[in-house]
Design a protein around this motif. Structure first.
Motif, PDB file in Angstrom:
ATOM      1  N   ALA A  15     -78.720 -29.382  37.631  1.00  0.00           N
ATOM      2  CA  ALA A  15     -79.858 -28.795  36.917  1.00  0.00           C
ATOM      3  C   ALA A  15     -81.119 -29.629  37.119  1.00  0.00           C
ATOM      4  O   ALA A  15     -82.203 -29.096  37.382  1.00  0.00           O
ATOM      5  CB  ALA A  15     -79.536 -28.665  35.438  1.00  0.00           C
ATOM      6  N   VAL A  16     -80.983 -30.934  37.018  1.00  0.00           N
ATOM      7  CA  VAL A  16     -82.142 -31.828  37.211  1.00  0.00           C
ATOM      8  C   VAL A  16     -82.649 -31.711  38.644  1.00  0.00           C
ATOM      9  O   VAL A  16     -83.865 -31.648  38.884  1.00  0.00           O
ATOM     10  CB  VAL A  16     -81.768 -33.288  36.851  1.00  0.00           C
ATOM     11  CG1 VAL A  16     -82.856 -34.251  37.287  1.00  0.00           C
ATOM     12  CG2 VAL A  16     -81.511 -33.409  35.358  1.00  0.00           C
ATOM     13  N   ALA A  17     -81.736 -31.661  39.614  1.00  0.00           N
ATOM     14  CA  ALA A  17     -82.141 -31.538  41.013  1.00  0.00           C
ATOM     15  C   ALA A  17     -82.863 -30.207  41.247  1.00  0.00           C
ATOM     16  O   ALA A  17     -83.853 -30.153  41.984  1.00  0.00           O
ATOM     17  CB  ALA A  17     -80.917 -31.654  41.919  1.00  0.00           C
ATOM     18  N   GLY A  18     -82.405 -29.146  40.618  1.00  0.00           N
ATOM     19  CA  GLY A  18     -83.071 -27.848  40.758  1.00  0.00           C
ATOM     20  C   GLY A  18     -84.483 -27.856  40.205  1.00  0.00           C
ATOM     21  O   GLY A  18     -85.404 -27.309  40.804  1.00  0.00           O
ATOM     22  N   ASN A  24     -91.500 -29.674  43.257  1.00  0.00           N
ATOM     23  CA  ASN A  24     -92.011 -30.079  44.566  1.00  0.00           C
ATOM     24  C   ASN A  24     -92.454 -28.888  45.394  1.00  0.00           C
ATOM     25  O   ASN A  24     -93.416 -28.968  46.149  1.00  0.00           O
ATOM     26  CB  ASN A  24     -90.941 -30.869  45.332  1.00  0.00           C
ATOM     27  CG  ASN A  24     -90.747 -32.254  44.769  1.00  0.00           C
ATOM     28  OD1 ASN A  24     -91.632 -32.795  44.122  1.00  0.00           O
ATOM     29  ND2 ASN A  24     -89.574 -32.815  44.999  1.00  0.00           N
ATOM     30  N   ARG A  25     -91.784 -27.770  45.261  1.00  0.00           N
ATOM     31  CA  ARG A  25     -92.148 -26.571  46.000  1.00  0.00           C
ATOM     32  C   ARG A  25     -93.506 -26.036  45.558  1.00  0.00           C
ATOM     33  O   ARG A  25     -94.274 -25.528  46.359  1.00  0.00           O
ATOM     34  CB  ARG A  25     -91.092 -25.494  45.773  1.00  0.00           C
ATOM     35  CG  ARG A  25     -90.695 -24.791  47.033  1.00  0.00           C
ATOM     36  CD  ARG A  25     -89.622 -23.787  46.792  1.00  0.00           C
ATOM     37  NE  ARG A  25     -88.385 -24.482  46.433  1.00  0.00           N
ATOM     38  CZ  ARG A  25     -87.410 -23.957  45.729  1.00  0.00           C
ATOM     39  NH1 ARG A  25     -87.497 -22.724  45.297  1.00  0.00           N
ATOM     40  NH2 ARG A  25     -86.325 -24.643  45.442  1.00  0.00           N
ATOM     41  N   ASN A  26     -93.805 -26.150  44.275  1.00  0.00           N
ATOM     42  CA  ASN A  26     -95.039 -25.581  43.734  1.00  0.00           C
ATOM     43  C   ASN A  26     -96.164 -26.599  43.631  1.00  0.00           C
ATOM     44  O   ASN A  26     -97.237 -26.271  43.163  1.00  0.00           O
ATOM     45  CB  ASN A  26     -94.784 -24.990  42.347  1.00  0.00           C
ATOM     46  CG  ASN A  26     -93.903 -23.772  42.413  1.00  0.00           C
ATOM     47  OD1 ASN A  26     -93.891 -23.077  43.421  1.00  0.00           O
ATOM     48  ND2 ASN A  26     -93.160 -23.522  41.362  1.00  0.00           N
ATOM     49  N   SER A  27     -95.944 -27.820  44.045  1.00  0.00           N
ATOM     50  CA  SER A  27     -96.987 -28.838  43.905  1.00  0.00           C
ATOM     51  C   SER A  27     -98.179 -28.498  44.784  1.00  0.00           C
ATOM     52  O   SER A  27     -98.046 -28.038  45.910  1.00  0.00           O
ATOM     53  CB  SER A  27     -96.445 -30.215  44.279  1.00  0.00           C
ATOM     54  OG  SER A  27     -96.125 -30.255  45.649  1.00  0.00           O
ATOM     55  N   GLY A  28     -99.373 -28.700  44.235  1.00  0.00           N
ATOM     56  CA  GLY A  28    -100.596 -28.426  44.974  1.00  0.00           C
ATOM     57  C   GLY A  28    -101.069 -26.998  44.877  1.00  0.00           C
ATOM     58  O   GLY A  28    -102.144 -26.653  45.324  1.00  0.00           O
ATOM     59  N   ARG A  29    -100.283 -26.139  44.281  1.00  0.00           N
ATOM     60  CA  ARG A  29    -100.675 -24.737  44.135  1.00  0.00           C
ATOM     61  C   ARG A  29    -100.696 -24.389  42.662  1.00  0.00           C
ATOM     62  O   ARG A  29     -99.666 -24.450  42.001  1.00  0.00           O
ATOM     63  CB  ARG A  29     -99.694 -23.832  44.857  1.00  0.00           C
ATOM     64  CG  ARG A  29     -99.679 -24.058  46.335  1.00  0.00           C
ATOM     65  CD  ARG A  29     -98.741 -23.075  46.993  1.00  0.00           C
ATOM     66  NE  ARG A  29     -98.561 -23.455  48.371  1.00  0.00           N
ATOM     67  CZ  ARG A  29     -97.403 -23.489  48.979  1.00  0.00           C
ATOM     68  NH1 ARG A  29     -96.307 -23.160  48.342  1.00  0.00           N
ATOM     69  NH2 ARG A  29     -97.308 -23.845  50.228  1.00  0.00           N
ATOM     70  N   PRO A  30    -101.858 -24.032  42.128  1.00  0.00           N
ATOM     71  CA  PRO A  30    -101.922 -23.697  40.706  1.00  0.00           C
ATOM     72  C   PRO A  30    -101.073 -22.478  40.381  1.00  0.00           C
ATOM     73  O   PRO A  30    -101.127 -21.469  41.084  1.00  0.00           O
ATOM     74  CB  PRO A  30    -103.406 -23.432  40.456  1.00  0.00           C
ATOM     75  CG  PRO A  30    -104.005 -23.205  41.792  1.00  0.00           C
ATOM     76  CD  PRO A  30    -103.116 -23.884  42.797  1.00  0.00           C
TER      77      PRO A  30
END
Length: 88
Positions: A15-18, A24-30
């Motif tokens: 769960a923590v890894a997910g 990380n996938r959404n970083s940099g995108r509001p």
């Protein structure tokens, strides 16, 4: 350590890894927006700004149409010197 404890730890680690992968996938995108969507919104905003600039130019031409700048400046000053009705 019992097998139940091991299962709970494995589920917790997964769960923590997910959650970390999702961040990380959404970083940099509001709000998780895709890059193409952000570019499209930026282009739309630029077009709207340009349209607003054109409107301001038209309004300036309407207000100055056939009148000298000094007459307009005098009118603005006379309006500034009048007391505001909302002030009381």
């Amino acid at each position: 350590m019992s097998w139940a404890t091991a299962v709970v730890l494995i589920v917790l680690i997964s769960a923590v890894a997910g959650v970390m992968r999702s961040r990380n996938r959404n970083s940099g995108r509001p709000n998780g927006q895709s890059e193409t969507n952000a570019i499209a919104r930026d282009e739309e905003a630029q077009r709207e700004i340009e349209n607003l600039r054109e409107r301001v130019k038209v309004l300036e031409r309407i207000t100055v149409d056939g009148r000298e700048a000094r007459a307009i400046a005098d009118e603005i000053e006379s309006l500034r010197s009048k007391p505001d009705k909302q002030d009381g």
